[in-house]
Design a protein around this motif. Structure first.
Motif, mmCIF file in Angstrom:
data_model
loop_
_atom_site.group_PDB
_atom_site.id
_atom_site.type_symbol
_atom_site.label_atom_id
_atom_site.label_comp_id
_atom_site.label_asym_id
_atom_site.label_seq_id
_atom_site.Cartn_x
_atom_site.Cartn_y
_atom_site.Cartn_z
ATOM 1 N N HIS A 166 150.639 64.440 40.819
ATOM 2 C CA HIS A 166 149.744 65.478 41.326
ATOM 3 C C HIS A 166 149.075 66.343 40.264
ATOM 4 O O HIS A 166 148.006 66.895 40.528
ATOM 5 C CB HIS A 166 150.510 66.397 42.291
ATOM 6 N N CYS A 167 149.671 66.499 39.100
ATOM 7 C CA CYS A 167 149.158 67.464 38.131
ATOM 8 C C CYS A 167 148.465 66.823 36.930
ATOM 9 O O CYS A 167 147.499 67.372 36.409
ATOM 10 C CB CYS A 167 150.292 68.350 37.626
ATOM 11 N N ALA A 168 148.989 65.694 36.483
ATOM 12 C CA ALA A 168 148.526 65.099 35.230
ATOM 13 C C ALA A 168 147.057 64.689 35.268
ATOM 14 O O ALA A 168 146.401 64.681 34.224
ATOM 15 C CB ALA A 168 149.390 63.899 34.858
ATOM 16 N N ILE A 169 146.536 64.391 36.419
ATOM 17 C CA ILE A 169 145.148 63.941 36.492
ATOM 18 C C ILE A 169 144.184 65.011 36.001
ATOM 19 O O ILE A 169 143.143 64.708 35.437
ATOM 20 C CB ILE A 169 144.785 63.454 37.908
ATOM 21 N N CYS A 170 144.546 66.282 36.177
ATOM 22 C CA CYS A 170 143.686 67.378 35.698
ATOM 23 C C CYS A 170 144.245 68.052 34.447
ATOM 24 O O CYS A 170 143.493 68.436 33.565
ATOM 25 C CB CYS A 170 143.507 68.430 36.791
ATOM 26 N N HIS A 171 145.557 68.225 34.394
ATOM 27 C CA HIS A 171 146.168 68.974 33.293
ATOM 28 C C HIS A 171 146.607 68.092 32.128
ATOM 29 O O HIS A 171 147.073 68.603 31.116
ATOM 30 C CB HIS A 171 147.370 69.778 33.799
ATOM 31 N N GLY A 172 146.478 66.784 32.278
ATOM 32 C CA GLY A 172 146.857 65.874 31.200
ATOM 33 C C GLY A 172 148.327 65.500 31.273
ATOM 34 O O GLY A 172 149.152 66.246 31.787
ATOM 35 N N ALA A 173 148.640 64.346 30.730
ATOM 36 C CA ALA A 173 150.015 63.841 30.780
ATOM 37 C C ALA A 173 150.986 64.738 30.034
ATOM 38 O O ALA A 173 152.155 64.835 30.394
ATOM 39 C CB ALA A 173 150.063 62.424 30.212
ATOM 40 N N ASN A 174 150.502 65.419 28.996
ATOM 41 C CA ASN A 174 151.369 66.300 28.208
ATOM 42 C C ASN A 174 151.038 67.776 28.408
ATOM 43 O O ASN A 174 151.432 68.606 27.608
ATOM 44 C CB ASN A 174 151.277 65.939 26.723
ATOM 45 N N GLY A 175 150.263 68.081 29.449
ATOM 46 C CA GLY A 175 149.908 69.469 29.728
ATOM 47 C C GLY A 175 148.852 70.026 28.800
ATOM 48 O O GLY A 175 148.655 71.244 28.739
ATOM 49 N N GLN A 176 148.140 69.170 28.089
ATOM 50 C CA GLN A 176 147.163 69.613 27.083
ATOM 51 C C GLN A 176 145.807 69.982 27.658
ATOM 52 O O GLN A 176 144.864 70.188 26.920
ATOM 53 C CB GLN A 176 146.983 68.519 26.029
ATOM 54 N N GLY A 177 145.693 70.016 28.974
ATOM 55 C CA GLY A 177 144.417 70.406 29.570
ATOM 56 C C GLY A 177 143.605 69.213 29.978
ATOM 57 O O GLY A 177 143.962 68.071 29.733
#
Length: 188
Positions: free
Chosen positions: A109-120
C-alpha cells in the motif's frame, strides 16, 4: 351400530395408512411442492441494483445508526495534533514477525508512492506523475513525528493522501509504523 363405527374407523385408518405409504416411494427424485412461495429461495438483490420498494431505490441498505461490526474499535482521534498522544502498543518491538507483517502491508500500500525504502516518490512511476510529491519517510520531519501521528496519517490520511483504514487492517497498522521506524534506522 357400534361395529359399523369400528369398521368404518378401521377402513379410514387403513386407507390413510395405504395412501401414506404409497406416497413414500423409494428413489423418487421429485421435488417438494412449495406451499408458501419464496420461503425456500428468497429473492436476492445485488448491492447496486434498483429496488423499487427501498429508500432511495437502492438495494444496498445503510446499517442502523450507532451500530458497528464485531471486533471494530472506533478511531477516536480527529486530527494529527490529538493523535500524537496515541501510544504505540508495539513500541520498540522490531521482531521478525512485526517487521515481516509491516513490510508486507507497506510494500502493498505505501511503497508505490513513498518508495521501497521510504525515500519518497521521486523514483517511483506513480509518484513521478503527481503534482505534489509524497514526502520522504526517512526525512527529519517525519522522524520527528510520534508513532501516533504516523498511525493517524495511515488511518485518516493527510493532504492529498487518502485514508488507508479500509486497506490496512487496524491490527496491522502499528506494525507498519514500526516498519517505517525501521526504515528510518531505528531498531537495527
Amino acid at each position: 351400530m357400534r361395529s359399523l363405527t369400528n369398521l368404518s374407523m378401521t377402513v379410514i385408518a387403513a386407507s390413510l395408512a395405504v395412501s401414506f405409504f404409497s406416497s413414500c416411494r423409494g428413489g423418487n427424485n421429485q421435488t417438494n411442492i412449495e406451499l408458501i412461495q419464496d420461503m425456500m429461495e428468497s429473492p436476492a438483490l445485488k448491492s447496486q441494483e434498483y429496488d423499487e420498494g427501498a429508500p432511495n431505490n437502492a438495494a444496498m441498505r445503510v446499517p442502523p445508526e450507532g451500530t458497528q461490526p464485531q471486533g471494530f474499535v472506533p478511531y477516536k482521534y480527529t486530527d494529527a495534533v490529538a493523535a500524537a498522544a496515541n501510544q504505540n502498543p508495539l513500541s520498540g518491538q522490531y521482531t521478525e514477525e512485526v517487521l515481516k507483517t509491516g513490510t508486507k502491508y507497506y510494500t502493498i500500500h505505501c511503497a508505490i508512492c513513498h518508495g521501497a525504502n521510504g525515500q519518497g516518490g521521486e523514483q517511483q512511476s506513480v509518484a513521478e506523475t503527481m503534482a505534489l510529491k509524497p514526502p520522504t519517510l526517512t526525512s527529519d520531519k517525519v522522524k520527528g513525528w510520534t508513532d501516533g501521528q504516523i498511525y493517524h496519517v495511515i488511518t485518516a490520511g493527510q493532504g492529498v493522501m487518502g485514508p488507508y483504514a479500509a486497506h490496512i487492517p487496524q491490527k496491522y497498522r502499528w506494525q507498519v509504523v514500526n516498519y517505517i521506524r525501521h526504515l528510518q534506522g531505528k531498531g537495527n
